[in-house]
Design a protein around this motif. Structure first.
Motif, PDB file in Angstrom:
ATOM      1  N   ILE A  30      -7.416   0.150  -4.656  1.00  0.00           N
ATOM      2  CA  ILE A  30      -6.750   1.428  -4.413  1.00  0.00           C
ATOM      3  C   ILE A  30      -6.659   2.277  -5.684  1.00  0.00           C
ATOM      4  O   ILE A  30      -6.351   3.461  -5.625  1.00  0.00           O
ATOM      5  N   CYS A  80       0.808  -1.217   0.000  1.00  0.00           N
ATOM      6  CA  CYS A  80       0.000   0.000   0.000  1.00  0.00           C
ATOM      7  C   CYS A  80       0.842   1.268   0.000  1.00  0.00           C
ATOM      8  O   CYS A  80       0.434   2.283  -0.580  1.00  0.00           O
ATOM      9  N   LEU A 120      -5.236  -5.572  -3.895  1.00  0.00           N
ATOM     10  CA  LEU A 120      -5.017  -4.136  -3.753  1.00  0.00           C
ATOM     11  C   LEU A 120      -5.558  -3.323  -4.929  1.00  0.00           C
ATOM     12  O   LEU A 120      -5.352  -2.103  -4.993  1.00  0.00           O
ATOM     13  N   ALA A 173      -3.957   5.141   2.895  1.00  0.00           N
ATOM     14  CA  ALA A 173      -3.697   3.698   2.880  1.00  0.00           C
ATOM     15  C   ALA A 173      -2.221   3.413   3.099  1.00  0.00           C
ATOM     16  O   ALA A 173      -1.847   2.518   3.861  1.00  0.00           O
TER      17      ALA A 173
END
Length: 332
Positions: free
Chosen positions: A63, A28, A60, A162
């Protein structure tokens, strides 16, 4: 922050077409820093691409709702990036962690700038903008936005939050200061949603991952009166429970959660038979020094390396290194 801001801002001012990249097996902080930086640079008129060596892990992909993240694995070639007049490496200072993007940087090394918070470094560039006291690279990117006077938006704040939250272990690591929380609050005010980010990060486990967690913890070994813990993950473990390589992320932190643990190490066999090493420490043990024994680096509290050799021999070497580090701090 301990950076030469005037020099960095001059570099940005002299560029128009920028490519951002980070390390393989991106986390992240890597992805969040890239996306946050892209939003900031686009706000000041830059043409920005984000290109990594590997595709974004499935866990992920949330994101990146605008699908800004590209990869060499998708067919992009080094020649496709020859029009870039600035290459910014985020969240790593090591050639080994760049994968195939390392070859891109070597073609244009004079255009490379490194923005990072890790202590160790290779010869990636002659232009370094690093602050090892920063709790995350995302924090440095946040500061860049301040100095460029770019207003925070939800699309910038979410990936930066994040990155900041994960690299501080959910704000529980010693690196988290009062200012860390103040920065986090500003990111929330700008639109970052902690409940959404937490849910995407920690409430999306597959049953296969939970089986892998169980197997890893069941095989963990403690020594030095429970102060040290070592665990392993073989490719056979991953295959037998139906997990994916991405399911090994963060296992090291679960072993550190065992009561009494001060130093943790994990060895994860990769599909190409290399071994990924991760180290974590609660106290005085220096994980960066431990990782350095195996050609890696990082921070005092968290570091890693990639090494080669017979798995059993590497396990023996890692165990001995952890034991030696512990006894150096606690002689009999």
């Amino acid at each position: 922050m301990r950076l030469d801001w005037s020099a960095f801002l001059k570099v940005l001012d002299e560029s128009k077409r920028v490519v951002l990249t980070s390390h393989v097996r991106p986390d992240c902080d890597a992805l969040g820093s890239e996306l946050g930086m892209a939003g900031i640079l686009e706000a000041v008129g830059k043409d920005v691409r984000i290109v990594n060596a590997q595709e974004t892990p499935a866990s992920l992909q949330w994101i990146d709702p605008r699908r800004k993240l590209e990869s060499l694995a998708q067919g992009i070639t080094p020649a496709d990036l020859d029009d870039r007049d600035l290459l910014i490496v985020l969240d790593t200072s090591a050639w080994a962690q760049l994968g195939a993007m390392g070859e891109v940087l070597k073609r244009q090394r004079e255009r490379v700038v490194v923005v990072d918070h890790h202590v160790s470094e290779d010869d990636l560039s002659d232009r370094w903008f690093k602050d090892p006291t920063a709790e995350a690279t995302a924090r440095i990117v946040y500061e860049i936005g301040l100095r460029l006077r770019v207003p925070l938006t939800e699309s910038i704040a979410t990936p930066l939050y994040a990155g900041l939250s994960t690299d501080t272990g959910g704000f529980r690591f010693p690196s988290a200061s009062g200012e860390t929380f103040r920065v986090a609050a500003r990111l929330v005010d700008a639109g970052a949603s902690p409940p959404f980010i937490y849910r995407e990060l920690f409430e999306q486990d597959t049953l296969a991952r939970l089986h892998l967690v169980g197997r890893t913890l069941a095989g963990a070994r403690t020594f030095n009166d429970g102060n040290c813990i070592v665990s392993t993950v073989r490719q056979s473990d991953i295959k037998e429970v139906g997990a994916s390589p991405a399911d090994t992320e963060d296992l090291i932190n679960l072993t550190l959660a065992v009561k009494g643990t001060q130093v943790a190490a994990i060895m994860i066999e990769q599909p190409d038979k290399r071994v990924k090493l991760s180290f974590r420490s609660r106290g005085a043990a220096d994980c960066s020094a431990l990782a350095g024994h195996f050609g890696g680096g990082g921070h005092k509290a968290a570091a890693g390396a990639i090494t080669t050799g017979a798995f059993d021999e590497i396990e023996k070497q890692v165990t001995e290194a952890v034991d030696a580090a512990w006894h150096a701090l606690h002689p009999a």
